[in-house]
Design an enzyme around this catalytic site. Structure first.
Site, PDB file in Angstrom:
ATOM      1  N   HIS A  90       0.836  -1.206   0.000  1.00 25.24           N
ATOM      2  CA  HIS A  90       0.000   0.000   0.000  1.00 25.24           C
ATOM      3  C   HIS A  90       0.869   1.253   0.000  1.00 25.24           C
ATOM      4  O   HIS A  90       0.624   2.190  -0.775  1.00 25.24           O
ATOM      5  CB  HIS A  90      -0.926  -0.001   1.211  1.00 25.24           C
ATOM      6  CG  HIS A  90      -1.680   1.290   1.381  1.00 25.24           C
ATOM      7  ND1 HIS A  90      -2.890   1.521   0.760  1.00 25.24           N
ATOM      8  CD2 HIS A  90      -1.394   2.415   2.084  1.00 25.24           C
ATOM      9  CE1 HIS A  90      -3.316   2.733   1.075  1.00 25.24           C
ATOM     10  NE2 HIS A  90      -2.421   3.300   1.882  1.00 25.24           N
ATOM     11  N   GLU A  91       1.863   1.298   0.872  1.00 22.27           N
ATOM     12  CA  GLU A  91       2.724   2.482   0.938  1.00 22.27           C
ATOM     13  C   GLU A  91       3.509   2.652  -0.356  1.00 22.27           C
ATOM     14  O   GLU A  91       3.739   3.781  -0.803  1.00 22.27           O
ATOM     15  CB  GLU A  91       3.660   2.398   2.140  1.00 22.27           C
ATOM     16  CG  GLU A  91       2.952   2.364   3.491  1.00 22.27           C
ATOM     17  CD  GLU A  91       1.945   3.491   3.677  1.00 22.27           C
ATOM     18  OE1 GLU A  91       2.105   4.567   3.067  1.00 22.27           O
ATOM     19  OE2 GLU A  91       0.965   3.294   4.416  1.00 22.27           O
ATOM     20  N   HIS A  94       1.616   4.507  -2.957  1.00 16.97           N
ATOM     21  CA  HIS A  94       1.756   5.967  -2.932  1.00 16.97           C
ATOM     22  C   HIS A  94       3.000   6.409  -3.698  1.00 16.97           C
ATOM     23  O   HIS A  94       2.985   7.433  -4.385  1.00 16.97           O
ATOM     24  CB  HIS A  94       1.843   6.468  -1.487  1.00 16.97           C
ATOM     25  CG  HIS A  94       0.551   6.366  -0.736  1.00 16.97           C
ATOM     26  ND1 HIS A  94      -0.632   6.892  -1.223  1.00 16.97           N
ATOM     27  CD2 HIS A  94       0.256   5.814   0.468  1.00 16.97           C
ATOM     28  CE1 HIS A  94      -1.600   6.660  -0.345  1.00 16.97           C
ATOM     29  NE2 HIS A  94      -1.088   6.006   0.684  1.00 16.97           N
ATOM     30  N   HIS A  98       3.185   8.886  -6.902  1.00 18.53           N
ATOM     31  CA  HIS A  98       4.098  10.023  -6.994  1.00 18.53           C
ATOM     32  C   HIS A  98       4.901   9.966  -8.292  1.00 18.53           C
ATOM     33  O   HIS A  98       5.043  10.974  -8.999  1.00 18.53           O
ATOM     34  CB  HIS A  98       5.044  10.021  -5.787  1.00 18.53           C
ATOM     35  CG  HIS A  98       5.882  11.257  -5.669  1.00 18.53           C
ATOM     36  ND1 HIS A  98       7.009  11.324  -4.895  1.00 18.53           N
ATOM     37  CD2 HIS A  98       5.762  12.476  -6.246  1.00 18.53           C
ATOM     38  CE1 HIS A  98       7.541  12.533  -4.980  1.00 18.53           C
ATOM     39  NE2 HIS A  98       6.808  13.249  -5.801  1.00 18.53           N
TER      40      HIS A  98
END
Length: 222
Positions: A90-91, A94, A98
């Site tokens: 999940h991280e 991100h 980006h």
């Protein structure tokens, strides 16, 4: 209304911790650690300038676009469980956002500097506005405007979080990081994590409407 949202938030937070504790006890069939999964997902998305770091705390995992770091709590970083896989992916979702200039993430990131400054004064401005409402509505109007930006930030966060989970789940499934049973657990864990953001956004909206009603009442009394 505030009590309802507070209780709902507490209940979902408890459920989230319960789920992550449960899934942290289920070992990942491929034996990979959260750090290994994060690094593999980054590299397979052609991202080589993001570092994967270990940070203190529980559920403190986050991606920092300023210094390009995926920060994983120790249990996730070193863990080899379903919850570790879900959070790490999940991280990294991100980080992929980006790298691909995902619109909502860019918008949210642009709001951060303003919110960092305004949050230091927001509650004081609103308090002063409430105390002075019979004299002037200007301080409360400023407070409501600032809180509206905070609420907007909460709602912009929703597509960012849901999209990161979508990317994470698609990747762990397509790359056989998890089997079918583990996929279901990972999806469940990330769903409960997303619900914390939903409740926070709705709670912020309810608070904004309350302050706005005070402002409208003050205008009518002028």
């Amino acid at each position: 209304m505030f009590i309802i949202f507070a209780l709902l938030s507490a209940g979902i937070s408890w459920r989230l911790r319960s789920k992550f504790n449960e899934y942290s006890q289920i070992g990942l069939s491929n034996g990979m650690s959260g750090k290994e999964i994060a690094e593999r997902m980054l590299h397979e998305n052609n991202i080589f300038d993001v570092r994967v770091l270990s940070v203190e705390g529980m559920l403190t995992d986050h991606y920092n676009p300023q210094d390009k770091t995926v920060n994983l709590s120790a249990d996730v970083y070193y863990g080899r469980s379903v919850s570790s896989a879900a959070v790490a992916a999940h991280e990294c979702g991100h980080a992929v956002q980006h790298a691909t200039a995902y619109g909502p993430l860019k918008f949210r990131s642009a709001m951060v500097p303003f919110l960092t400054v305004s949050s230091s004064y927001l509650q004081w401005i609103i308090l002063i506005g409430i105390l002075m409402i019979n004299t002037t509505i200007i301080p409360l109007a400023v407070g409501v405007a600032l809180f509206a930006v905070t609420t907007l930030f909460s709602f912009v966060t929703l597509p960012v979080e849901f999209d990161a989970s979508r990317r994470a789940l698609a990747w762990v499934q397509n790359r056989n990081i998890v089997n079918q049973r583990e996929y279901g657990y990972a999806k469940d864990a990330l769903w409960w994590a997303a619900m914390t953001y939903v409740v926070a956004a709705l709670g912020s909206l309810a608070t904004l409407l309350y302050y706005a009603s005070l402002l409208m009442g003050g205008r009518r009394s002028d």
